[in-house]
Design an enzyme around this catalytic site. Structure first.
Site, PDB file in Angstrom:
ATOM      1  N   ARG A 165     -17.928  24.764  20.897  1.00 50.74           N
ATOM      2  CA  ARG A 165     -17.857  24.701  19.427  1.00 50.74           C
ATOM      3  C   ARG A 165     -16.522  25.219  18.893  1.00 50.74           C
ATOM      4  NH1 ARG A 165     -23.474  26.706  17.019  1.00 50.74           N
ATOM      5  NH2 ARG A 165     -22.519  25.875  15.111  1.00 50.74           N
TER       6      ARG A 165
ATOM      7  N   ARG B  13     -25.265  16.776  16.475  1.00 52.57           N
ATOM      8  CA  ARG B  13     -26.600  16.405  15.975  1.00 52.57           C
ATOM      9  C   ARG B  13     -26.646  14.994  15.413  1.00 52.57           C
ATOM     10  NH1 ARG B  13     -28.368  22.261  13.393  1.00 52.57           N
ATOM     11  NH2 ARG B  13     -28.958  23.137  15.415  1.00 52.57           N
TER      12      ARG B  13
ATOM     13  N   ASP C 296     -28.899  22.522   8.244  1.00 49.95           N
ATOM     14  CA  ASP C 296     -29.639  22.602   9.514  1.00 49.95           C
ATOM     15  C   ASP C 296     -30.897  21.736   9.529  1.00 49.95           C
ATOM     16  OD1 ASP C 296     -27.778  24.369  10.538  1.00 49.95           O
ATOM     17  OD2 ASP C 296     -28.860  26.135   9.822  1.00 49.95           O
TER      18      ASP C 296
HETATM   19  C1  S3P Z   1     -25.187  29.807   8.958  1.00 53.81           C
HETATM   20  C2  S3P Z   1     -24.429  28.859   8.343  1.00 53.81           C
HETATM   21  C3  S3P Z   1     -24.484  27.427   8.699  1.00 53.81           C
HETATM   22  C4  S3P Z   1     -25.717  27.064   9.512  1.00 53.81           C
HETATM   23  C5  S3P Z   1     -26.010  28.079  10.562  1.00 53.81           C
HETATM   24  C6  S3P Z   1     -26.189  29.460   9.973  1.00 53.81           C
HETATM   25  C7  S3P Z   1     -25.014  31.218   8.564  1.00 53.81           C
HETATM   26  O1  S3P Z   1     -23.337  27.111   9.465  1.00 53.81           O
HETATM   27  O2  S3P Z   1     -25.567  25.799  10.095  1.00 53.81           O
HETATM   28  O3  S3P Z   1     -27.197  27.734  11.261  1.00 53.81           O
HETATM   29  O4  S3P Z   1     -25.871  32.047   8.885  1.00 53.81           O
HETATM   30  O5  S3P Z   1     -23.997  31.524   7.905  1.00 53.81           O
HETATM   31  P1  S3P Z   1     -21.941  26.817   8.732  1.00 53.81           P
HETATM   32  O6  S3P Z   1     -21.768  27.845   7.730  1.00 53.81           O
HETATM   33  O7  S3P Z   1     -20.899  26.846   9.780  1.00 53.81           O
HETATM   34  O8  S3P Z   1     -22.128  25.430   8.172  1.00 53.81           O
END
Ligand code: S3P
Length: 455
Positions: free
Chosen positions: A126, A357, A326
């Site tokens: 990632r 995804r 998500d």
């Molecule tokens: C999250 C932010 C989201 C989400 C992840 C949890 C967080 O990611 O997809 O499961 O806790 O800040 P991104 O902020 O990178 O989109």
């Protein structure tokens, strides 16, 4: 060891289940508890793999993090205070957790210590440049694979962190939070400008621990979040709501099975997280947010879902993506059963989650007999309407908990049972998923290994 699972036609789902605590809030509670002075008590912490990795990391940084014996699932964190983190004497392995590693990189960037981070095969793929770019401006340095963009990655924190003003190039609460956490160590005001608002758990919790955080609207619908650096964070108790992103799975399963009625109490309904519920309602779902209230600084409600109503295809605008980022895999499953076409715009970020995804959902639905297309960052699913999709396929989980759960839900309502090659990733966010779902009426069981190559 992979754990293959098979999900077959389910009875109507009935009952009340408490889904586990919110993953985003659980990570933040452990991190801010560890940075505060005094003892923070956390109720309802998600005891999933991702969060347990963050608990272990905070211990490695010198905080004491313990589960209280015989007290429900209350945890206590004795913090070390901002600037008080110890340098870990080993590599920090964040497992599958993007949130864990990115937030912790922010914490280290604002401390005069060095830490080396790694993760599982998914996390090592990632992108990390999205956090290293602003943290370089704070004064941290990085050495890692791919020119410092991939784990394993060493973070050399800034001896004198700089307060920065940073405009997010991608809508990401993780990046926003990493910058704010680094800003805790900087003198002066750190500002994050987000053109598209993202989940605000960090802002809420920082204020709850006594930091000064100001949020202002900016033209075009965005927000500017300004944090005054070097506060003394005071320990503060936290109540973690049930995770709306986990509630999504039993909720959609109930919608797809006529005769179902499921209640999910205490689910977080933060307005930056509720895009799926809004979308499902637009599709015609019987989904009620009952008894709305506040718990520990976050809005919660009891989710009551009744199944069997016809769902219709809708168009989901790109602006809604950060509020349900998500939830697209499970929304795509719901769309597969709907009448007509569902078009989901603005999904570029799905490519860099625990798996790609966009392609995982498209391939999985296609082998289950659903017509689906990807054009740019738009996903279109043709609902099968009256008759459920065929199912009957073997799906690769790709180290992605939400892909695994989405296709198990599909199997519950499809014509043929659906198999996933590995249910193990579900432990990262939803421990107890299989027994909880089976308790409601699902029939998810271990499957024999290697019957069919997963797609
Ligand atoms: C999250 C932010 C989201 C989400 C992840 C949890 C967080 O990611 O997809 O499961 O806790 O800040 P991104 O902020 O990178 O989109």
């Amino acid at each position: 060891m992979p754990t293959p699972l098979i999900s077959g036609t389910s009875a109507p789902l009935r009952g009340t289940i408490r889904v586990p605590g919110d993953k985003s809030i659980s990570h933040r509670a452990l991190i801010l508890g560890g940075l505060a002075v005094g003892r923070t008590r956390i109720e309802g912490l998600l005891e999933g793999e991702d969060v347990l990795r963050t608990a272990a990391a905070m211990r490695a940084f010198g905080a004491s993090v313990e589960r209280l014996p015989g007290d429900g699932n209350a945890w206590v964190v004795d913090g070390v205070g901002i600037g008080g983190l110890a340098e870990p004497d080993d590599v920090i392995d964040c497992g599958n957790a993007g949130t864990g590693v990115r937030l912790l990189m922010g914490v280290v960037a604002g401390h005069p210590i060095t830490a080396i981070f790694t993760g599982d095969a998914s996390l090592r793929r990632r992108p990390m440049a999205r956090v290293t770019a602003p943290l370089l401006q704070v004064g941290a340095r990085f050495v890692g694979r791919n020119g410092g963009q991939s784990l394993p990655l060493a973070v050399v924190g800034a001896a004198e962190p700089m307060p920065i003003s940073y405009r997010l190039p991608v809508p990401s609460a993780q990046v926003k939070s990493a910058v704010l956490l680094a800003g805790l160590g900087a003198p002066g005001v750190t500002t994050v400008i987000e053109p598209q608002p993202t989940r605000d758990h960090s802002e809420r919790m920082l204020a709850h621990f006594g930091a000064q955080v100001a949020v202002e609207a900016v033209t075009g619908g965005g927000r500017a979040v300004a944090l005054v650096g070097q506060p003394e964070l005071r320990a503060a108790d936290i109540v973690v709501p049930a995770d709306p992103s986990s509630a999504a799975f039993p909720a959609v399963a109930a919608l797809l099975l006529p005769g179902s009625e499921v209640t999910l109490p205490g689910v977080g309904v933060n307005p930056f997280r509720d895009g799926l519920f809004e979308t499902l309602r637009e599709m015609g779902a019987d989904l009620v947010l009952a008894n709305p209230r506040e718990a520990g600084g976050e809005p919660v409600a009891d989710l009551v879902v009744r199944g069997g109503g016809r769902l219709k295809g809708v168009t989901v605008p790109a602006e809604r993506a950060p509020r349900m980022i998500d939830e697209y895999p499970i929304l795509a499953v719901a769309a597969a059963f709907a009448q007509g076409r569902t078009v989901m715009h603005g999904l570029a970020e799905l490519r860099v989650k625990e798996s790609d995804r966009l392609s995982a959902v498209a391939q999985g639905l296609a082998v289950c007999g659903v017509a689906v297309t990807i054009e740019g960052d738009t996903l279109t699913v043709e609902g099968t309407g009256g008759a459920p999709p065929e199912g009957g396929a073997a799906i690769a989980s790709r180290l992605d908990h939400r892909i695994a759960m989405s296709f198990l839900v599909l199997g519950m309502a499809a014509r043929q049972p659906t198999r996933i090659d590995d249910g193990e990733p579900i432990q990262t966010s939803f421990p107890g998923f299989v027994p909880l779902m089976n308790g409601l009426g699902a029939s998810i069981a271990p499957a024999a290994d290697g019957e069919e190559e997963p797609s």
